[in-house]
Design a protein around this motif. Structure first.
Motif, mmCIF file in Angstrom:
data_model
loop_
_atom_site.group_PDB
_atom_site.id
_atom_site.type_symbol
_atom_site.label_atom_id
_atom_site.label_comp_id
_atom_site.label_asym_id
_atom_site.label_seq_id
_atom_site.Cartn_x
_atom_site.Cartn_y
_atom_site.Cartn_z
ATOM 1 N N LEU A 111 12.246 6.914 5.000
ATOM 2 C CA LEU A 111 11.719 8.284 5.042
ATOM 3 C C LEU A 111 10.241 8.284 5.443
ATOM 4 O O LEU A 111 9.800 9.094 6.262
ATOM 5 C CB LEU A 111 11.891 8.940 3.667
ATOM 6 N N GLY A 112 9.481 7.358 4.861
ATOM 7 C CA GLY A 112 8.042 7.299 5.129
ATOM 8 C C GLY A 112 7.737 7.102 6.602
ATOM 9 O O GLY A 112 6.753 7.623 7.115
ATOM 10 N N ASP A 126 0.840 -1.191 0.000
ATOM 11 C CA ASP A 126 0.000 0.000 0.000
ATOM 12 C C ASP A 126 0.874 1.240 0.000
ATOM 13 O O ASP A 126 0.403 2.351 -0.077
ATOM 14 C CB ASP A 126 -0.951 -0.002 1.198
ATOM 15 N N GLU A 127 2.194 1.016 0.122
ATOM 16 C CA GLU A 127 3.110 2.145 0.164
ATOM 17 C C GLU A 127 4.512 1.603 -0.099
ATOM 18 O O GLU A 127 4.833 0.497 0.326
ATOM 19 C CB GLU A 127 3.045 2.767 1.565
ATOM 20 N N THR A 128 5.335 2.373 -0.797
ATOM 21 C CA THR A 128 6.711 1.946 -1.008
ATOM 22 C C THR A 128 7.402 1.902 0.352
ATOM 23 O O THR A 128 7.251 2.802 1.164
ATOM 24 C CB THR A 128 7.438 2.950 -1.920
ATOM 25 N N TRP A 179 9.573 10.474 8.619
ATOM 26 C CA TRP A 179 8.925 11.766 8.355
ATOM 27 C C TRP A 179 7.583 11.434 7.708
ATOM 28 O O TRP A 179 7.480 11.374 6.485
ATOM 29 C CB TRP A 179 9.799 12.630 7.449
ATOM 30 N N THR A 234 9.902 2.664 2.624
ATOM 31 C CA THR A 234 11.071 3.539 2.767
ATOM 32 C C THR A 234 11.226 3.979 4.211
ATOM 33 O O THR A 234 10.250 4.086 4.944
ATOM 34 C CB THR A 234 10.938 4.813 1.911
ATOM 35 N N PHE A 257 4.981 12.937 7.176
ATOM 36 C CA PHE A 257 4.376 13.915 6.268
ATOM 37 C C PHE A 257 4.688 13.573 4.808
ATOM 38 O O PHE A 257 3.903 13.888 3.903
ATOM 39 C CB PHE A 257 4.872 15.320 6.605
ATOM 40 N N SER A 258 5.836 12.913 4.599
ATOM 41 C CA SER A 258 6.195 12.544 3.224
ATOM 42 C C SER A 258 5.161 11.579 2.638
ATOM 43 O O SER A 258 5.018 11.478 1.431
ATOM 44 C CB SER A 258 7.596 11.922 3.178
ATOM 45 N N VAL A 259 4.452 10.881 3.500
ATOM 46 C CA VAL A 259 3.393 9.978 3.028
ATOM 47 C C VAL A 259 2.023 10.644 3.140
ATOM 48 O O VAL A 259 1.233 10.656 2.199
ATOM 49 C CB VAL A 259 3.366 8.686 3.886
#
Lengths: 498, 499
Positions: free
Chosen positions: B169-170, B163-165, B173, B167, B175-177
Motif C-alpha cells: 500500500l505504501g 524507517d517505514e513498515t 498509494w 507494505t 499518500f498513505s505514507v
C-alpha cells in the motif's frame, strides 16, 4: 479486523452492497456470515468460542421457554428455570474466567498461600485473550436473563440468534446490546434509506475523527510519558493523565460511534454508549453517561438483583461497591483495574453519604445549584475525581500508579507548560496544537449534545453545496491529519482488550 | 426518479470533490526526492538514447549532462540509492514504459545478493514514487515485496532499522505514507523543482581510501537473486532490440565483490554483450576521487568515469550526436543551468580540498596566487594539484602563481614571479603589476586573470568559465608540524573587499 484498517474499508462496502441486493428474508444469514468472517480475521479458532456462547445461551433460552410453557408445578418449575439460568451463567462465565482471569486468580491464590509461608506453584496458563469475549459473553447472558424474566420471547431461529450475539459492528467492543432492542430489529430488516445511510456515514466519520485524529495522536503523548515516568515527572504526568482521559474517551466513543454508524447504514439502531460524559456534574451522572451499555447492564443484571437501593442505605452502598468492583474486574484481570472500579464506587458512596452535609452547606452559603458557576465547579471537580481514577486504569500496574501519583504531587515543574518542553513528549509543535484544536472541536460537539443540539442534523439541514463541501473536507481532513498508514502500526482500540 | 437522480448527483459530487482534494493533497505532501530525480525524464517527449541503471554507485559516477556536452549523448541516470539488481530490473521495466533507448548500461554490483530491495524502505520510494500507477508498477511492488532474502535479513536482525513498515500500500498509494508530512511542508513542496543533473547526483567531499587487489584463487560459480534479475534485464533488452553494456564501477571492492566483477565477465561473454570492469582499469585515484567511506565517487572521480564511458559508447555503439538536433534544443538550456549549478556549488565551498577536487576535469581556467606556498607541502593538496595536471615537483617555497587551463589540460607553475615581474609559460606570458599601494593584478597575455591585495595570507584562487568570473576566493589555513594544512576560512571577494 479493525475499523481503522484497509480491510474494513473494503469489507464494509462489500457487505453493504450484497446485503441490500439479497432478498430481505435471507439478509440475516449474509450478515451472520460476514460477522463470523469479521471475527475470524483476528483468530479463526476462537470463532468456536463465539459459537459456544451462542449455543449455550440459545439452548438456555429454548429450555426456559419450554419450562415457561408447562402448566402447574409452580415451585418446581421456578427452581428448574433458575437452574437453567444458573447453568447458562456458569457455563459462560467459566469460559470467560478461564480465558481472562485464570492467571490472575492463580497469582492471587499463590500470594494468599505465601502469606502462610506456603509456596504454591501454579503453572502459568498460556492463554490468548479472545477479542471482545467480555462483550459478547455479557450480551449473550443478558438474553438468557431477559428470557428468564419474561421480558422477551426465546428466539427460535438459531441463525438469527447467532447474529444477535455476533453482529459485527458491535461484536468486539460494544455497545453491549439488549436482546429486546437488537433481536427485534434483526427479525425485521429495513429497506435501504438514503437519509439513514447519510446519517450513518456522518456518524462513522465522526468516529474516525475521534479515533484517528484525536485518540491515536494523544496516545503518542501519553505513551511517551507513561513509558518513562522517571524522565517525565510531575506536570508531565499530570498533563498525560488529563490527556489520557480524553484519549480513552475518543478511543472508545470513536469505536462505538463507528459501530453505530455502520449499523445504522445497515438499518439497525444501536443504543447510545456515551453522552457527553465529561460534562457531568457528579460521578453518578458520569456513569450514567459513560459506557452506558455496560453501566446499564450491571444495573439491570447485578445491582437490582442484589437488592439495589431497596434494602436500606448500607445495602445500597454495598451493592454499589460490588457493582463497581465487578466493573473494574470486567475491564481487566489486574489489581489496578479493581482499584479503579472500587474508587469509582467509593466516590459515589461517599457522595451519597455526605449529601446531607453538602445540602446544608449549599443552603448555608445561599448557593444556587442551577447557576453556571456551580455547575462548572461540579463538572471540573467530577473530572478531577474521574481522571484520578484513570491513573489506575492506564498505569501498567498498581505500583506504577502509586509512583505516578507520588510524582504528580511531589515534583514541581509547572514551567514545562510554558517553555516548550511539552513538545518533546512525542508530539512536535504542529501535532500538539492540532491535538488541542481537535479537543476543542470535541468539547464543542459535546457541549452541543449537552444542550440537546444534534450537530449532525444541523449539518444535514444546510444547503447542498455546504453539505458536499463539509463531507469532502471531513474525509480529506481525517485522511490527512489522522494517524494511519504504513508508518503507523494500526493501533487497537483500547477496549478490544476487554 | 427525479429524487434518485438528485441523490446520485449528490454522491458523485461528494466523491469528485473528495477525490480532487485528495489528489491535490497527495501531490503536496509527497516526498519530492523521487519526483525531482525523474522530473526531466517525464518532461521529455523524445526518447532517450542511453539509460544508466544500477545502485548509488551509478548515481554518483555518471553525469548525463557531461555526456551531452562532450558527445551529444541523450541519456538519463536511473541509479537508485541502495538498489539491488531486482529493484534495478523493475526500475528499468517501468522506465521502458515511457522511453525506448538504444543502449542500456547496467552496473552489475550485487549479482550475489539474496535480496530484491534495500532494507531502507524509503529508498524504494525514491526509486518508484514518481512512476504513475500502472500494471508494471504493481507487478514491481508485488515482486519486490515478496522477498525471502529480505525477510531472512529482518528475522536475523541484520536489516537497518525500518524507517517505514514494508507494505505494498505504501508504494502504490504514497499518500498513505506521506499524509503524515503535513507538519513538515516547505516551500519546496509547494514549488517543487527538478534536479539539474538528469538523474545523477554530485556528492561533494574528499575521502581518501584505497583499493586492494585480491588474488582470486576461488572463482565464483554462480550468483544469486541478483544474477537472476541481471539475466532478465539482458534478455528483456535484447527482446526489445536494446544494446546492453555491463559495468562494474570502481570502488574499494572486497574479495567477494572482485569475484563478482570477474564472474560478470563470464555472463557478458555468455550473452555476447560488452563489459567494462572498472576495477581493472587504472582510472580513478582512490586517494582523492571518493566522497565517503561507502565508496561513492565525488565529481572528480565521476568526471573521469563519465569521460571514459562517453568515449567508449561513441566508439562501440551507434548513438547519435544530438547537439545539433533542434528537437533536443532544450538540452543546451539544461546544460547552461547545470553549469550554473556547478558554479554555485564551487562558489559555496569553504574547504580547500573540496575546492581543488571540484576544479578537476571541468572547463575552467584557474589562477592561484600563493602568499603562503607551504600549503603545497600538504600531501592531499599535492595529490589534488596533481589531479589538475600540475607538476607538483615544481611547487615549493618559491612558488608564487599557478595557472591552470581547462581544468587541467595545461598548467604552469611560476616560481619567483614577484621578483621578476613577468615570465613566459606554455600558456602565455604572465605579468604581475601593482595597481596602487594595496593591490596588484596578474595578467596572462595582457588579459587580467587575478586581482590580489598586498599583505594577504593564504592562497587566492580565481576561477573563470570562459569569460565569466566564477569565483575569487582567499583560503586561509594553518600549517601543522606534520605538513598538513588545516582550513581556517574561505573569504569571497565581497567579504574581503578585494577590488
Amino acid at each position: 479486523m479493525l475499523f481503522n484498517s484497509m480491510q474494513f474499508l473494503l469489507f464494509f462496502p462489500a457487505v453493504l452492497l450484497v446485503y441490500y441486493i439479497l432478498p430481505e428474508k435471507i439478509r440475516y444469514l449474509w450478515l451472520l456470515a460476514a460477522s463470523y468472517f469479521f471475527y475470524m480475521c483476528w483468530n479463526a479458532q476462537y470463532a468456536l468460542l463465539l459459537l459456544y456462547t451462542t449455543a449455550v445461551t440459545y439452548c438456555s433460552g429454548l429450555l426456559l421457554a419450554r419450562c415457561q410453557g408447562r402448566r402447574g408445578r409452580g415451585a418446581k418449575k421456578k427452581g428448574l428455570r433458575k437452574c437453567i439460568v444458573a447453568g447458562s451463567v456458569f457455563l459462560n462465565l467459566a469460559v470467560l474466567f478461564y480465558f481472562k482471569y485464570i492467571n490472575f486468580a492463580a497469582e492471587l491464590l499463590a500470594q494468599a498461600f505465601a502469606n502462610f509461608d506456603v509456596d504454591l506453584r501454579i503453572p502459568e496458563f498460556d492463554v490468548l485473550l479472545p477479542v471482545g469475549i467480555s462483550f459478547f459473553t455479557f450480551q449473550a447472558l443478558s438474553y438468557t436473563i431477559d428470557v428468564y424474566r419474561g421480558d422477551i420471547y426465546a428466539e427460535k431461529n438459531f441463525f438469527r440468534y447467532a447474529l444477535f450475539v455476533s453482529f459485527f459492528p458491535q461484536l468486539v467492543a460494544g455497545p453491549i446490546e439488549r436482546s429486546k432492542n437488537l433481536l427485534r430489529q434483526l427479525a425485521v430488516p429495513k429497506k435501504f434509506s438514503f437519509e439513514r445511510a447519510r446519517e450513518g456515514l456522518l456518524q462513522m466519520l465522526w468516529g474516525y475523527f475521534l479515533k484517528l485524529v484525536l485518540a491515536d495522536r494523544i496516545a503518542v503523548f501519553v505513551d511517551t510519558v507513561y513509558a518513562d515516568t522517571a524522565a517525565y515527572p510531575g506536570v508531565y504526568l499530570l498533563a498525560a493523565t488529563v490527556l489520557f482521559a480524553v484519549q480513552i474517551y475518543c478511543d472508545f466513543a470513536g469505536y462505538s460511534t463507528i459501530a453505530m454508524g455502520a449499523a445504522r447504514i445497515l438499518g439497525i439502531e444501536l443504543m447510545e454508549n456515551f453522552n457527553a460524559p465529561y460534562l457531568s456534574t457528579s460521578v453518578a451522572q458520569f456513569w450514567r453517561n459513560w459506557h452506558i451499555s455496560l453501566t446499564s447492564w450491571f444495573k439491570d443484571y447485578l445491582y437490582i438483583p442484589l437488592g439495589g437501593s431497596r434494602k436500606g442505605a448500607f445495602r445500597k452502598y454495598l451493592n454499589k461497591l460490588i457493582v463497581f468492583l465487578a466493573s473494574g474486574l470486567w475491564h481487566g484481570a489486574e489489581v489496578s483495574f479493581v482499584v479503579w472500579g472500587g474508587l469509582n464506587g467509593l466516590y459515589q458512596v461517599i457522595g451519597e453519604a455526605i449529601k446531607p452535609v453538602r445540602d446544608r452547606l449549599v443552603s448555608l452559603f445561599h448557593l444556587h445549584r442551577s447557576s453556571f458557576g456551580h455547575k462548572l465547579l461540579c463538572t471540573v471537580f467530577t473530572f478531577c475525581l474521574i481522571d484520578f481514577s484513570w491513573i489506575f486504569f492506564r498505569a501498567s500496574d498498581f505500583a506504577q500508579a502509586t509512583e505516578i501519583i507520588r510524582s504528580i504531587f511531589s515534583v514541581h515543574n509547572v514551567w514545562i507548560l510554558f517553555d516548550g518542553s511539552l513538545y518533546g513528549c512525542g508530539l512536535d509543535r504542529p501535532n500538539f496544537w492540532l491535538m488541542l484544536a481537535g479537543i476543542a472541536v470535541l468539547a464543542f460537539a459535546d457541549f452541543c449534545r449537552y444542550r440537546g443540539i444534534v450537530v449532525r442534523d444541523v449539518i444535514l439541514r444546510q444547503d447542498y453545496w455546504f453539505r458536499w463541501l463539509f463531507l469532502a473536507l471531513s474525509v480529506t481532513a481525517i485522511l490527512t491529519f489522522g494517524i494511519w498508514g504504513p508508518n503507523y502500526d494500526a493501533a487497537n482500540f483500547i477496549y478490544f482488550q476487554f | 426518479m427525479r429524487k434518485i437522480l438528485k441523490r446520485a448527483v449528490s454522491c458523485i459530487a461528494v466523491l469528485l470533490l473528495t477525490a480532487g482534494m485528495l489528489v491535490f493533497l497527495a501531490d503536496l505532501t509527497e516526498r519530492k526526492a523521487s519526483r525531482e530525480k525523474y522530473a526531466d525524464f517525464f518532461a521529455q517527449e523524445q526518447d532517450f538514447d542511453v539509460l544508466f541503471m544500477g545502485s548509488s554507485h551509478v548515481i554518483n559516477a555518471v553525469y548525463p549532462m557531461e555526456l551531452w556536452n562532450d558527445h551529444g549523448i541523450v541519456s538519463y541516470n536511473f541509479g537508485g540509492h541502495s538498489n539491488q539488481l531486482a529493484t534495478t530490473y523493475w526500475v528499468m521495466k517501468n522506465a521502458l514504459d515511457y522511453t525506448s533507448p538504444k543502449l542500456m548500461v547496467i552496473d552489475c554490483m550485487g549479482i550475489t545478493s539474496e535480496r530484491k530491495s534495500s532494507d531502507a524502505f524509503s529508498m524504494l520510494h525514491q526509486s518508484f514514487d514518481a512512476f504513475p500507477l500502472s500494471a508494471t508498477k504493481m507487478r514491481a511492488v508485488w515482486d519486490l515485496l515478496d522477498d525471502p532474502g529480505m525477510d531472512a535479513l529482518i528475522d536475523k536482525g541484520e536489516a537497518r532499522d525500518g524507517d517505514e513498515t514494508r507494505t505494498k500500500l505504501g508504494l502504490l498509494w504514497e499518500f498513505s505514507v506521506y499524509h503524515a508530512r503535513w507538519n513538515e511542508l516547505t516551500q519546496d513542496d509547494f514549488e517543487p523543482s527538478a534536479t539539474l543533473e538528469k538523474g545523477a547526483e554530485s556528492r561533494i567531499g574528499v575521502y581518501p581510501t584505497s583499493y586492494e587487489h585480491y588474488d582470486l584463487y576461488q572463482k565464483l560459480e554462480s550468483g544469486d537473486v541478483g544474477e537472476e534479475y541481471l539475466r532478465r534485464m539482458i534478455e528483456d533488452c535484447r527482446a526489445k532490440g536494446i544494446d546492453v553494456l555491463l559495468l562494474y564501477l570502481p570502488f574499494p571492492a572486497s574479495a567477494k565483490q572482485q569475484q563478482e566483477a570477474e564472474y560478470t565477465e563470464k555472463l557478458a561473454l555468455e550473452y555476447g554483450v560488452n563489459y567494462i570492469n572498472f576495477l581493472e582499469e587504472d582510472l580513478v585515484d582512490y586517494g582523492i576521487d571518493y566522497f565517503d567511506a561507502d565508496s561513492h565517487v565525488n565529481p572528480s572521480g565521476a568526471r573521469k568515469i563519465t569521460e571514459y564511458l562517453g568515449r567508449y559508447i561513441k566508439e562501440h555503439y551507434d548513438i547519435p550526436d544530438r547537439r545539433l538536433d533542434s528537437a533536443y534544443g532544450s538540452w543546451n538550456e539544461d546544460y547552461s543551468a547545470y553549469t550554473d549549478m556547478k558554479d554555485r556549488n564551487l562558489a559555496q565551498q569553504t574547504s580547500l580540498y573540496n575546492y581543488l577536487m571540484l576544479l578537476a576535469g571541468d572547463d575552467l581556467d584557474i589562477a592561484m596566487d600563493a602568499y603562503d606556498p607551504a600549503v603545497f607541502q600538504d600531501a592531499l593538496v599535492q595529490k589534488l594539484m596533481q589531479n589538475l595536471h600540475v607538476d607538483v615537483q615544481q611547487l615549493g617555497e618559491e612558488t608564487d602563481v599557478v595557472l591552470i587551463h581547462e581544468g587541467g589540460e595545461q598548467a604552469a607553475v611560476l616560481n619567483g614571479l614577484r621578483d621578476t615581474g613577468s615570465a613566459d609559460t606554455p600558456l602565455g606570458t604572465v605579468h604581475i603589476r601593482d595597481m596602487d599601494e594595496d593591490s596588484y593584478r596578474i595578467f596572462l597575455d595582457g588579459l587580467e586573470v587575478l586581482q590580489g591585495r598586498k599583505g594577504d595570507r593564504g592562497l587566492r584562487i580565481t576561477v573563470y568559465r570562459g569569460d565569466k568570473l566564477v569565483d575569487n576566493v582567499l583560503f586561509h589555513y594553518a600549517i601543522h608540524t606534520d605538513g598538513t594544512a588545516e582550513n581556517v576560512s574561505a573569504i569571497r571577494e565581497s567579504e574581503s573587499g578585494t577590488p
